[in-house]
Enzyme design. Structure first.
Site, mmCIF file in Angstrom:
data_model
loop_
_atom_site.group_PDB
_atom_site.id
_atom_site.type_symbol
_atom_site.label_atom_id
_atom_site.label_comp_id
_atom_site.label_asym_id
_atom_site.label_seq_id
_atom_site.Cartn_x
_atom_site.Cartn_y
_atom_site.Cartn_z
ATOM 1 N N GLU A 321 -18.306 16.582 27.401
ATOM 2 C CA GLU A 321 -17.111 16.688 26.553
ATOM 3 C C GLU A 321 -17.524 16.561 25.086
ATOM 4 O OE1 GLU A 321 -12.866 14.308 25.916
ATOM 5 O OE2 GLU A 321 -14.542 13.326 26.937
ATOM 6 N N HIS A 322 -18.237 15.501 24.763
ATOM 7 C CA HIS A 322 -18.770 15.276 23.415
ATOM 8 C C HIS A 322 -20.291 15.317 23.469
ATOM 9 C CE1 HIS A 322 -14.948 12.945 23.700
ATOM 10 N NE2 HIS A 322 -14.721 13.459 22.505
#
Length: 427
Positions: A321-322
């Site tokens: 996601e990050h």
């Protein structure tokens, strides 16, 4: 956090160690959400009042937050926080305005004109979780692009009592109607409509397992959703130049989201990995949510890669996601990074900046979905339509091509739609 040397693993072991923790969206959650869906469908507002009292412990006499309540909440926001929210709003607006679509209008061949036109989604619903740490920043991330896209109606649901910060930010961003409704029932109310709640075309926003299951269910019917959701996660690529205190803080800032969060460090330097592990323990002692963080760290990993090239391969396979890159020349890795929701380059680009105020959107695909889904942006609040217009001459020049293809697919009516027009042309 367990430290693993990547080259010591077999291919089977590599696949296993980068698997996410199993999501607890079992039959019990599905059955509970099914019951909520049926209740809201048959009983409308009455179900919403009952479920609010049952799950939130609040007995409401109305579902819509009044203008007076919003004004009172706004007056309680400190000047310092107002200024911070307005600065974040300015940056997020600037980045999302730059995403506005350019209209495409081409003459493909003589007399054949093709276009792409964009229209906003008419009515959108935003879901903002409540709890001890209300996510007013998510209001910015959802309401700002909805407004820029030109959505005609923007509504918001959040469980009562709704925090002053959420009410202020929603009003600042132009949200028209705010409902004091939380949980799966809020999703179904927006998807189906009730006496008080407007039916929307698309639902945005994060939530717990019940909200996620409700969104999954409505997406199978006539209401769109933003993207599949799962526990939050971060992967950090770091070399010997990285500051272990910085790396530790980035891992911890993601782990504090919840016990089901996962954080991954891919380091090319064993010394850095050891120093980061020590820094995690030092910083962890200072955090109020240390117990939650420790649970997240239990299923998190430190991988030792032989090179930055291998670190990139691991990251692309995990598809975080990050993705934070703390290396000597972080930007040089960007062309090789294929799968991530949002990328943070360099020592002074912590995830916190993107979560709040750099301008990018913090609503991101998780659980490996970054291989196929994008971060939330302006395009998610609109839809594209294609247009074609042919002159008689353009039609005639393309007619035989279409007739031959239609005949090959045995679609006689398609061919006839061309033939009857050809017969009436005098050119």
């Amino acid at each position: 956090m367990q430290t693993i040397i990547w080259n010591h693993l077999s291919e089977t072991e590599k696949r296993k160690v980068i698997m996410r923790p199993v999501q607890q969206n079992g039959k019990n959650i599905q059955q509970a959400v099914n019951a909520i869906r049926e209740n809201v469908a048959y009983n409308g507002d009455r179900a919403l009042f009952e479920l609010c009292e049952k799950f939130d412990g609040v007995k409401l006499d109305k579902l819509i937050v009044s203008a007076d309540e919003i004004q009172a909440a706004s007056s309680r926001i400190s000047v310092k926080l107002r200024n911070a929210i307005e600065q974040a709003k300015t940056n997020i607006e600037a980045f999302h305005k730059a995403q506005q679509n350019q209209e495409i209008d081409l003459e493909i061949q003589e007399g054949v004109r093709c276009q792409v036109v964009t229209r906003p989604i008419s009515c959108v619903g935003l879901y903002i979780p409540g709890g001890s740490a209300p996510l007013f920043s998510t209001v910015l991330m959802l309401a700002i692009p909805a407004k820029i896209a030109g959505c005609k109606k923007i509504v918001l649901c959040s469980p009562p009592p709704i925090s002053d910060e959420i009410l202020y930010t929603a009003h600042l961003c132009g949200v028209e109607t705010i409902y004091a409704i939380g949980g799966a029932q809020a999703v179904f109310a927006m998807a189906q409509g009730t006496e008080s709640v407007a039916k929307v075309d698309k639902i945005f926003g994060p939530g717990n397992a019940f909200v996620t299951e409700a969104k999954r269910q409505v997406a199978q019917n006539s209401t769109a959703i933003d993207m599949p959701a799962g526990p939050s996660e971060v992967l950090v690529i770091a070399d010997e130049s990285a500051d272990p205190e910085f790396v530790a803080s980035d891992l911890l800032s993601q782990a504090e989201h919840g016990a089901d969060s996962q954080v991954i460090l891919v380091a090319t330097c064993e010394t850095l990995a050891k120093e980061t592990a020590l820094a995690i323990e030092r910083q962890l002692a200072l955090l109020p949510r240390a117990e939650t963080v420790r649970k997240a760290l239990n299923h998190s990993r430190i991988f030792i890669a032989e090179s930055l090239e291998q670190a990139v391969e691991i990251s692309n396979e995990y598809a975080p996601e990050h993705l934070i890159v703390q290396t000597k020349n972080a930007r040089k890795l960007l062309p090789y990074l294929d799968n991530a929701g949002s990328i943070f380059l360099g020592a002074y680009s912590p995830e916190s900046m993107g979560d709040y105020a750099s301008g990018t959107n913090h609503v991101l695909p998780t659980y490996g979905y970054t291989k196929t889904y994008s971060s939330l942006g302006l395009a998610d609040f609109s839809k594209r339509m294609t247009v074609q217009e042919l002159t008689p001459k353009g039609f005639k020049n393309l007619a035989e091509t279409v007739e031959v293809m239609a005949e090959a697919e045995q679609l006689a009516a398609h061919k006839m739609a061309v033939s009857v027009r050809l017969a009436k042309l005098n050119i």
